[in-house]
Design a protein around this motif. Structure first.
Motif, PDB file in Angstrom:
ATOM      1  N   UNK A  85     -30.301  69.592   3.561  1.00  0.00           N
ATOM      2  CA  UNK A  85     -30.448  68.339   2.818  1.00  0.00           C
ATOM      3  C   UNK A  85     -31.734  68.370   2.016  1.00  0.00           C
ATOM      4  N   UNK A 116     -34.491  66.180  -0.765  1.00  0.00           N
ATOM      5  CA  UNK A 116     -35.022  64.878  -1.150  1.00  0.00           C
ATOM      6  C   UNK A 116     -36.139  65.057  -2.167  1.00  0.00           C
ATOM      7  N   UNK A 141     -39.669  62.970  -2.772  1.00  0.00           N
ATOM      8  CA  UNK A 141     -40.584  61.932  -2.318  1.00  0.00           C
ATOM      9  C   UNK A 141     -41.663  61.757  -3.374  1.00  0.00           C
ATOM     10  N   UNK A 187     -39.950  57.959   0.157  1.00  0.00           N
ATOM     11  CA  UNK A 187     -38.709  58.501  -0.367  1.00  0.00           C
ATOM     12  C   UNK A 187     -38.417  57.935  -1.745  1.00  0.00           C
ATOM     13  N   UNK A 208     -42.977  65.189  -4.583  1.00  0.00           N
ATOM     14  CA  UNK A 208     -42.796  66.226  -3.577  1.00  0.00           C
ATOM     15  C   UNK A 208     -41.319  66.545  -3.416  1.00  0.00           C
ATOM     16  N   UNK A 242     -34.698  70.130   4.020  1.00  0.00           N
ATOM     17  CA  UNK A 242     -34.501  70.116   5.470  1.00  0.00           C
ATOM     18  C   UNK A 242     -33.533  71.207   5.873  1.00  0.00           C
ATOM     19  N   UNK A 261     -38.465  70.473   8.493  1.00  0.00           N
ATOM     20  CA  UNK A 261     -38.654  69.920   7.153  1.00  0.00           C
ATOM     21  C   UNK A 261     -39.732  70.703   6.436  1.00  0.00           C
ATOM     22  N   UNK A 320     -41.956  70.819   2.933  1.00  0.00           N
ATOM     23  CA  UNK A 320     -42.387  70.133   1.721  1.00  0.00           C
ATOM     24  C   UNK A 320     -42.874  71.146   0.700  1.00  0.00           C
TER      25      UNK A 320
END
Lengths: 113, 109
Positions: B32, B34, B36, B46, B87, B91, B97, B99
């Motif tokens: 997954x 994302x 941020x 988020x 960022x 995951x 996780x 970054x």
């Protein structure tokens, strides 16, 4: 309303003097994480708790320990802080595995003198 | 090589500009993704999740290309308030996780 709370927001300690940082959450999430973030760098995962199950990252120094006495609270203990441990320490939570959105606390900025 | 790599910054753009951020990840098992946003001396928050089908939230569009292991974020009509570090987050299975180091954006009047 704050969902992930960290105390204190700023912490000053002396070289070698143990320090404890606190994190609490009102989300009732199963997972709590501790990250270290140094200036202009990415947050680095130190360890996490899934319920009472503690999981240490392989490269986290032994100087860093954690406790989770209940669902709501998690502590980061730095046994003998060095100058290189000065950083922002971020607590985060997720309901389940990290495929979920992480909710971060405001962080504790640690200064080591 | 870092597991998650982002465009080096900073990006300096005028208000109203369109700006694109790129991110690559090295682990094909990543699950997954994302974006941020982190303001100076604050915690990450988020911005949006990233899906293969692409997703849009107002002026923000995120895209994932699994074959190329590439993630993008497009910001249209930049506002002064968009100034922050963005960022890229990846995951893996379980609780791992990673970054990216972040890309700093400055939007100027």
């Amino acid at each position: 309303d704050a969902m992930v709370i960290q105390n204190p927001r700023y912490q000053v300690t002396q070289f070698g003097k143990p320090v404890t940082l606190s994190c609490s959450q009102t989300l009732n999430h199963n997972v709590m994480y501790w990250y270290q973030q140094k200036s202009s760098q990415a947050p680095k995962l130190l360890f996490h708790y899934y319920d009472k199950d503690f999981n240490n990252e392989a490269d986290t120094p032994d100087n860093f320990q954690s406790r989770r006495p209940n669902t709501s609270f998690c502590f980061l203990d730095i046994r003998s802080p060095g100058l290189g441990d000065a950083a922002m320490y971020l607590c985060a939570t997720t309901q389940g595995p990290s495929t979920d959105t992480q909710y971060f606390g405001p962080g504790t900025r640690l200064t080591v003198l | 090589r870092k597991e998650v790599e982002q465009d080096p910054g900073p990006f300096n753009v005028p208000e109203g500009a369109t700006v694109a951020f790129n991110c690559t990840y090295s682990n094909s098992a990543s699950q997954s993704f994302f974006w941020y946003r982190q303001d100076c001396r604050k915690e990450p928050k988020l911005l949006m999740s990233v899906y293969s089908s692409g997703n849009e939230d107002g002026r923000f569009t995120a895209q994932l290309n699994r074959a190329s292991q590439y993630i993008s974020l497009l910001i249209r009509d930049s506002k002064l308030s968009d100034s922050a570090t963005y960022l890229c987050v990846v995951n893996k299975v379980g609780f791992k996780t990673i970054f990216g180091a972040g890309t700093r954006l400055f939007v100027k009047a």
